[in-house]
Design a protein around this motif. Sequence first.
Motif: not given
Length: 225
Positions: A26-37
């Motif tokens: 289940n998500q724990l935030q509204d969204f989690c945009v992926a990052t490589n940095d």
Amino acid sequence: MTLSSILAYLALLAAVFYVANATDPNQLQDFCVATNDPKEALFVNGLFCKNPMDVKAEDFFFSGLDIAGDTKNRVGSNVTTVSVFEFPGLNTLGVSLARIDYAPYGGLNTPHTHPRATELLTVLEGNLYVGFVTTNMPNGENKLFAKVLKRGDVFIFPQGLIHFQINIGRYPAVALSSLSSQNPGVLSIANAVFGAEPPISVRVLSKAFQLDEKIVKNLQSKFDM
Ligand SMILES: *[C@@H]1O[C@H](CO)[C@@H](O)[C@H](O)[C@H]1NC(C)=O
């Protein structure tokens, strides 16, 4: 029946009723945009964990829910949140709390939803009228379940459904809300619809709510933060 035929029968039942059951957590935030940095990385699904060797009793402790929130605002209520952001010890544990104060004669916790949590509301003081609305029923109806509560009464608001509470008494009211997420999220309907930033198009809201565009603009000016 012999033991082996019973076992064979049970194995067959298990095969027939086996349903693959797997999903992402289940998500724990509204969204989690992926990052490589890694420098950019802020949140995982939950927050980073403190080294267990450095954890202290204080990390599992929160104080201050005895203090009433100030209800002198336009809706006459105040929510004191105890989620993972106020109480880091809740991280990954799937629960949180809130204290809700209501001004006498109509203090209102406005219609809102918690996208990630079911809520149990316990009345500590006063008299509340509370309710929630279902998602669309097969006949298209959205059904309201509502009730008057007094001190000691408990009501449940299922996850994601729109709900509200109003103080119908002559005295201040207080409730304790227990939520099934460390980060339940709050979506206040009026604020989200009429106070979105940038604003939702007047044309969209006028048609959706069957309101004159002037009324929509007036509402938008009221919810402008
Ligand atoms: C809620 O109460 C706290 C503590 O009195 C106060 O700082 C805060 O501004 C209040 N919030 C609202 C929305 O009135």
